[in-house]
Design a protein around this motif. Structure first.
Motif, PDB file in Angstrom:
ATOM      1  N   PRO A 146    -118.022 141.898  50.591  1.00 25.64           N
ATOM      2  CA  PRO A 146    -116.736 142.594  50.450  1.00 25.64           C
ATOM      3  C   PRO A 146    -116.298 143.287  51.744  1.00 25.64           C
ATOM      4  O   PRO A 146    -115.105 143.371  52.044  1.00 25.64           O
ATOM      5  CB  PRO A 146    -117.004 143.613  49.339  1.00 25.64           C
ATOM      6  CG  PRO A 146    -118.081 142.984  48.519  1.00 25.64           C
ATOM      7  CD  PRO A 146    -118.962 142.291  49.513  1.00 25.64           C
ATOM      8  N   GLY A 147    -117.270 143.773  52.517  1.00 21.80           N
ATOM      9  CA  GLY A 147    -116.935 144.374  53.810  1.00 21.80           C
ATOM     10  C   GLY A 147    -116.356 143.348  54.771  1.00 21.80           C
ATOM     11  O   GLY A 147    -115.412 143.643  55.518  1.00 21.80           O
ATOM     12  N   LEU A 148    -116.913 142.161  54.770  1.00 22.78           N
ATOM     13  CA  LEU A 148    -116.372 141.087  55.623  1.00 22.78           C
ATOM     14  C   LEU A 148    -114.959 140.715  55.198  1.00 22.78           C
ATOM     15  O   LEU A 148    -114.097 140.428  56.033  1.00 22.78           O
ATOM     16  CB  LEU A 148    -117.281 139.860  55.553  1.00 22.78           C
ATOM     17  CG  LEU A 148    -118.649 139.968  56.237  1.00 22.78           C
ATOM     18  CD1 LEU A 148    -119.466 138.718  55.967  1.00 22.78           C
ATOM     19  CD2 LEU A 148    -118.485 140.176  57.739  1.00 22.78           C
ATOM     20  N   GLU A 149    -114.706 140.715  53.905  1.00 29.87           N
ATOM     21  CA  GLU A 149    -113.355 140.402  53.414  1.00 29.87           C
ATOM     22  C   GLU A 149    -112.346 141.460  53.850  1.00 29.87           C
ATOM     23  O   GLU A 149    -111.195 141.145  54.183  1.00 29.87           O
ATOM     24  CB  GLU A 149    -113.398 140.270  51.890  1.00 29.87           C
ATOM     25  CG  GLU A 149    -114.213 139.057  51.428  1.00 29.87           C
ATOM     26  CD  GLU A 149    -114.462 139.039  49.932  1.00 29.87           C
ATOM     27  OE1 GLU A 149    -114.209 140.086  49.271  1.00 29.87           O
ATOM     28  OE2 GLU A 149    -114.924 137.996  49.420  1.00 29.87           O
ATOM     29  N   ILE A 150    -112.779 142.719  53.883  1.00 32.22           N
ATOM     30  CA  ILE A 150    -111.904 143.791  54.378  1.00 32.22           C
ATOM     31  C   ILE A 150    -111.624 143.598  55.865  1.00 32.22           C
ATOM     32  O   ILE A 150    -110.482 143.765  56.326  1.00 32.22           O
ATOM     33  CB  ILE A 150    -112.550 145.166  54.109  1.00 32.22           C
ATOM     34  CG1 ILE A 150    -112.582 145.453  52.603  1.00 32.22           C
ATOM     35  CG2 ILE A 150    -111.788 146.273  54.848  1.00 32.22           C
ATOM     36  CD1 ILE A 150    -113.398 146.674  52.222  1.00 32.22           C
ATOM     37  N   LEU A 151    -112.636 143.218  56.628  1.00 27.57           N
ATOM     38  CA  LEU A 151    -112.436 142.954  58.057  1.00 27.57           C
ATOM     39  C   LEU A 151    -111.467 141.797  58.273  1.00 27.57           C
ATOM     40  O   LEU A 151    -110.635 141.829  59.183  1.00 27.57           O
ATOM     41  CB  LEU A 151    -113.779 142.659  58.728  1.00 27.57           C
ATOM     42  CG  LEU A 151    -114.725 143.858  58.906  1.00 27.57           C
ATOM     43  CD1 LEU A 151    -116.110 143.383  59.329  1.00 27.57           C
ATOM     44  CD2 LEU A 151    -114.160 144.831  59.944  1.00 27.57           C
ATOM     45  N   SER A 152    -111.550 140.783  57.437  1.00 25.39           N
ATOM     46  CA  SER A 152    -110.610 139.660  57.541  1.00 25.39           C
ATOM     47  C   SER A 152    -109.185 140.111  57.266  1.00 25.39           C
ATOM     48  O   SER A 152    -108.237 139.667  57.911  1.00 25.39           O
ATOM     49  CB  SER A 152    -111.007 138.550  56.562  1.00 25.39           C
ATOM     50  OG  SER A 152    -112.157 137.860  57.003  1.00 25.39           O
ATOM     51  N   GLU A 153    -109.030 141.011  56.315  1.00 22.64           N
ATOM     52  CA  GLU A 153    -107.699 141.549  56.027  1.00 22.64           C
ATOM     53  C   GLU A 153    -107.176 142.354  57.218  1.00 22.64           C
ATOM     54  O   GLU A 153    -105.991 142.259  57.577  1.00 22.64           O
ATOM     55  CB  GLU A 153    -107.741 142.428  54.777  1.00 22.64           C
ATOM     56  CG  GLU A 153    -106.367 142.972  54.388  1.00 22.64           C
ATOM     57  CD  GLU A 153    -106.401 143.844  53.142  1.00 22.64           C
ATOM     58  OE1 GLU A 153    -105.363 144.471  52.837  1.00 22.64           O
ATOM     59  OE2 GLU A 153    -107.458 143.910  52.471  1.00 22.64           O
TER      60      GLU A 153
END
Length: 339
Positions: A146-153
């Motif tokens: 989920p942290g990686l997904e936030i970084l992608s956003e």
């Protein structure tokens, strides 16, 4: 290193390469403007016994004694390596790269707030940890995927490429999906299996120096990535353990010009982890820029006093633009401009 004559044909170069491979050495062909060099990494005695000097097209055979081969400036006949990440240049001698962001992705709001601040202040890449190696097993170890997904956003909104740490080979595929640069942390610098995985993924790699590692060991670790065919490697000095306890680690600024002499790879400095104190980050950053570093990796938080991880060393997001301007002025002393 086998240096071919300027008149050497492609067939002659190929004949040398094939002969070298019979000994089991790792072979790297490096075409240049005037001549081609062929690097042979492995058993020097076996190569010497081949009698390569008598082959057509060979000018001379030059022994290289350094334990690191691919990272060595002696082996490279090219200009200093320039790593390009989505149009951002790291290395090459004329640009200075600011990589900034939170130590740890804590939440969507926190990460986007910091990403916007560092983008406005002049950063060219966003750092953020989704998987965190922690000394104690009982503290926050990151949000994970989920942290990686936030970084992608955050990347989608700000346009900043993402730098995040590859902690375990099992996360290689998801890291490849979300991160633009794979960071290998200090504690994994000599995790050779992980270095090989990072090399095979084909993404740019930011390799941090180990806590108690020599510069020779750092460059040999870089060779593990380079030998997989991935030439997009950046080195990072982040402080080493010494007898001094006034700072979290001792930032080895002498490593920067030394590495510039002995390797063709870009050199980044992480003053945040070395200092452990945000009051020291800016002066250490200015010094790193002035001695010729190719960029900085710094931690930034919108509310450092309440950060989950490494709050005391994080710069305040509201002051990042001023910090970046001061560092840029010192980078100009070394002939560099902000990327």
């Amino acid at each position: 290193m086998i240096v071919m004559t300027p008149q050497a044909t492609q067939a002659e170069i190929e004949a040398v390469r094939e002969r070298l491979e019979t000994t089991g050495v790792h072979v790297v062909v490096m075409p240049g403007e005037l001549t081609t060099a062929i690097g042979a990494i492995g058993d020097p005695e076996g190569v010497a016994e081949l009698g390569l000097e008598g082959m057509h097209g060979v000018d001379r055979v030059v022994p290289i004694s350094r334990p690191y081969k691919l990272a060595s400036s002696e082996l490279s006949h090219h200009e200093p390596t320039v790593v390009e990440i989505d149009g951002r240049r790291v290395g090459g001698g004329d640009t200075f790269c600011l990589i900034a962001g939170p130590c740890t992705v804590e939440s969507r709001e926190q990460t986007l707030t910091v990403a916007r601040a560092v983008r406005a202040g002049g950063a060219s890449m966003l750092r953020g940890g989704a998987f965190k190696p922690r000394t104690s097993p009982f503290v926050f170890k990151g949000l994970g995927v989920p942290g990686l997904e936030i970084l992608s956003e955050a990347r989608a909104e700000t346009g900043l490429p993402v730098v995040s740490e590859l902690l375990d080979a099992q996360y290689a595929d998801v890291m490849h999906q979300h991160a633009d640069v794979l960071q290998i942390g200090a504690r994994n610098m000599q995790n050779y299996a992980l270095l090989e995985v990072a090399g095979k993924l084909g993404k740019p790699v930011l390799l941090k120096r180990g806590l108690s590692s020599s510069l020779d060991e750092l460059l040999q670790a870089a060779d593990y990535i380079l030998k997989e065919g991935n030439e997009q490697v950046m080195l990072c000095e982040r402080g080493i353990r010494t007898f001094e306890t006034a700072t979290r680690f001792t930032l080895d600024l002498g490593a920067v010009p030394w590495l510039k002499l002995h390797t063709h790879l870009p050199v980044i400095v992480d003053p945040s982890h070395a200092a452990g104190d945000r009051r020291l980050v800016e002066p250490l950053s200015r010094a790193a820029a002035a001695v010729g570093a190719d960029g900085l990796l710094v931690e930034v938080h919108q509310d450092p006093e309440h950060a989950i991880c490494d709050g005391p060393q994080a710069l305040e997001a509201s002051g990042f633009a001023t910090f970046a301007a001061d560092v840029a002025a010192h980078a100009r002393l070394a002939g560099k401009r902000l990327a």
